[in-house]
Design a protein around this motif. Structure first.
Motif, short mmCIF file in Angstrom:
data_model
loop_
_atom_site.label_atom_id
_atom_site.label_comp_id
_atom_site.label_asym_id
_atom_site.label_seq_id
_atom_site.Cartn_x
_atom_site.Cartn_y
_atom_site.Cartn_z
N ILE A 63 -34.26 24.62 -25.00
CA ILE A 63 -34.89 25.04 -26.07
C ILE A 63 -34.40 24.68 -27.30
N VAL A 64 -33.08 24.74 -27.62
CA VAL A 64 -32.25 24.44 -28.81
C VAL A 64 -32.31 23.12 -28.98
N GLU A 65 -31.87 22.39 -27.97
CA GLU A 65 -32.01 20.56 -28.06
C GLU A 65 -33.38 20.24 -28.55
N GLU A 66 -34.28 20.82 -28.01
CA GLU A 66 -35.61 20.49 -28.51
C GLU A 66 -35.95 20.71 -29.96
N SER A 67 -35.28 21.57 -30.36
CA SER A 67 -35.68 22.12 -31.75
C SER A 67 -35.12 21.05 -32.85
N GLY A 68 -34.41 20.09 -32.33
CA GLY A 68 -33.83 19.02 -33.28
C GLY A 68 -32.55 19.29 -34.17
N ALA A 69 -32.25 20.54 -33.93
CA ALA A 69 -30.93 21.17 -34.95
C ALA A 69 -29.57 20.59 -34.20
N GLU A 70 -28.67 20.35 -34.70
CA GLU A 70 -27.43 20.00 -34.33
C GLU A 70 -26.84 21.22 -33.78
N VAL A 71 -26.32 21.02 -32.37
CA VAL A 71 -25.75 22.08 -31.31
C VAL A 71 -24.33 22.04 -31.02
N GLU A 72 -23.62 23.17 -31.01
CA GLU A 72 -22.51 23.04 -30.44
C GLU A 72 -22.45 24.16 -29.16
N VAL A 73 -22.05 23.20 -27.92
CA VAL A 73 -22.29 23.93 -26.72
C VAL A 73 -20.81 24.57 -26.63
N VAL A 74 -20.93 25.85 -26.23
CA VAL A 74 -19.56 26.31 -25.61
C VAL A 74 -19.78 26.78 -24.44
N LYS A 75 -18.89 26.24 -23.50
CA LYS A 75 -19.08 26.47 -22.03
C LYS A 75 -17.85 27.95 -21.87
N TYR A 76 -18.53 28.95 -22.16
CA TYR A 76 -17.73 30.19 -22.30
C TYR A 76 -16.99 30.75 -21.16
N LEU A 77 -17.09 30.26 -19.89
CA LEU A 77 -16.23 30.28 -18.87
C LEU A 77 -15.00 29.55 -18.97
#
Length: 113
Positions: A19-33
């Motif tokens: 959903i976030v990626e499809e919004s077109g916004a710049e994304v920072e993915v934090v693999k919190y584990l």
């Protein structure tokens, strides 16, 4: 920049990331584990979410049931427990500036995009 605290093994988290990626916004993915938030980071996340620490705990996880269920903890103790056991942190968490949401269901993420 939108930040998502993500667990790639979780279907709801994968849906949220999509959903976030499809919004077109710049994304920072934090693999919190792998990259566990510090006590201060988690306190800030909880504040942004506008919830209590207990509302962020995955109480159905075996770690919770075996070690913590039925016990009483302060907010600070709960945050420390989540930092020590990041599997207990509800996911995905999406932050957009001063707005944040737990993506359960994933459609809730659209509210802050």
């Amino acid at each position: 920049m939108i930040t998502i605290y993500h667990n790639p093994r979780c279907g709801k988290s994968r849906e949220g990331l999509k959903i976030v990626e499809e919004s077109g916004a710049e994304v920072e993915v934090v693999k919190y584990l792998d990259n566990v938030p510090s006590l201060e980071e988690l306190k800030n996340i909880i504040k942004l979410l506008g919830i209590t620490p207990m509302e962020l705990v995955r109480t159905k996880e075996a770690i919770w049931k075996e070690n913590y269920k039925g016990k009483t903890f302060t907010d600070d103790e709960l945050i420390k427990i989540m930092v020590e056991n990041p599997k207990l942190i509800e996911r995905p968490i999406v932050i957009n500036g001063t707005k944040a949401v737990v993506g359960r269901p994933p459609e809730k993420i659209k509210d802050i995009l």
